[in-house]
Design a protein around this motif. Structure first.
Motif, mmCIF file in Angstrom:
data_model
loop_
_atom_site.group_PDB
_atom_site.id
_atom_site.type_symbol
_atom_site.label_atom_id
_atom_site.label_comp_id
_atom_site.label_asym_id
_atom_site.label_seq_id
_atom_site.Cartn_x
_atom_site.Cartn_y
_atom_site.Cartn_z
ATOM 1 N N GLY A 85 -1.398 2.564 1.701
ATOM 2 C CA GLY A 85 -2.830 2.292 1.651
ATOM 3 C C GLY A 85 -3.349 2.078 0.242
ATOM 4 N N THR A 86 -4.501 2.693 -0.016
ATOM 5 C CA THR A 86 -5.113 2.514 -1.333
ATOM 6 C C THR A 86 -4.325 3.204 -2.440
ATOM 7 N N THR B 15 -7.553 4.253 4.541
ATOM 8 C CA THR B 15 -8.653 3.315 4.731
ATOM 9 C C THR B 15 -9.296 3.639 6.077
ATOM 10 N N HIS C 173 -14.432 7.607 1.558
ATOM 11 C CA HIS C 173 -13.444 6.816 0.825
ATOM 12 C C HIS C 173 -13.956 6.402 -0.549
#
Length: 250
Positions: free
Chosen positions: A17-18, A183, A215
């Motif tokens: 993910g991030t 996310t 987030h």
């Protein structure tokens, strides 16, 4: 020259993910191995760091997922040789188990939703944690918990329900019980897959607006943390002192 990071992904539904994006922003090149599909190397030779992500299985469920033993051996070898290592949720539990800790089903049930964790005293002098706020935002989504830290490990963050939320083992090994990489789409997948875990959270914990705010707060805090991890792996950030002389092997 880029920093080479081996990423172990135990679960298809739990990608980098991030966190992966933030690591790449800082100059890292990621090499991902999917548990059960790709071979997990015995050591971190050829890599500057190891990141182990989360998953829905228990850290010791070798009967069902026989490759988990390979992951624990890799994490033990990486920490023992001083390679920068980061375990996230299941990855943190695997790291704890690999270096002498104890992981069991959480006695107080699952922990889920946006939360704050509290930094412990040792975190204020830790190279990765020192610059975090007193109570950083995280996402909790787990059934199992780290019951006992590895011998000589340093506790870095806690919550009232489960105290072993973040720890350091060795000079460059870090385990997180919580998530920082998600996310909204990833969380939606987990909620649909694990309603028993999601059901312990507050009623609006997984609403779109709540997740977007969470987030944004996580990115503000943990994006710089990810960048510091790359610096640690690259050798441009000095590691913590390690008082221990050795680590148990998985």
């Amino acid at each position: 020259m880029s920093t080479r990071i081996l990423v172990v992904q135990p679960d298809e539904a739990v990608p980098a993910g991030t966190l992966g994006e933030w690591l790449e922003e800082a100059g890292a090149e990621l090499y991902t191995r999917l548990g059960g599909a790709d071979e997990v190397p015995a050591t971190a030779d050829g890599y500057d760091a190891v990141v182990c992500l989360g998953g829905g299985m228990n850290a010791l469920a070798d009967d069902t997922y026989p490759w988990l033993g390979d992951v624990r051996r890799l994490l033990s070898a990486a920490v023992g040789s001083g390679v920068a290592t980061l375990g996230v949720c299941l990855g943190g539990q695997l790291l704890a188990a690999a270096t002498g800790g104890v992981v069991n089903p959480g006695p107080h049930g699952p922990e889920a939703g946006p939360k704050l964790v509290s930094k412990k005293d040792a975190a204020w002098t830790d190279p990765l944690f020192a610059e975090l706020p007193l109570m950083p935002d995280v996402l909790e989504f787990h059934r199992d918990a780290i019951e006992m830290l590895p011998g000589g490990a340093t506790l870095l963050a806690s919550t009232p329900l489960y105290p072993h939320q973040a720890f350091r083992v060795g000079k460059r090994g870090y385990g997180l019980q919580f998530h920082i990489e998600t996310t909204r789409d990833i969380v939606d997948t987990w909620v649909a897959r694990s309603p028993d875990v999601a059901g312990v959270a507050k009623a609006d914990a997984f609403d779109a607006d709540t997740l977007d705010r969470m987030h944004a707060d996580i990115a503000e805090t943990w994006r710089p943390f990810a960048h510091r991890f790359v610096d640690l792996a690259a050798g441009t950030l000095r590691p913590a002192d390690d008082p221990r002389r050795g680590l148990p092997l998985a």
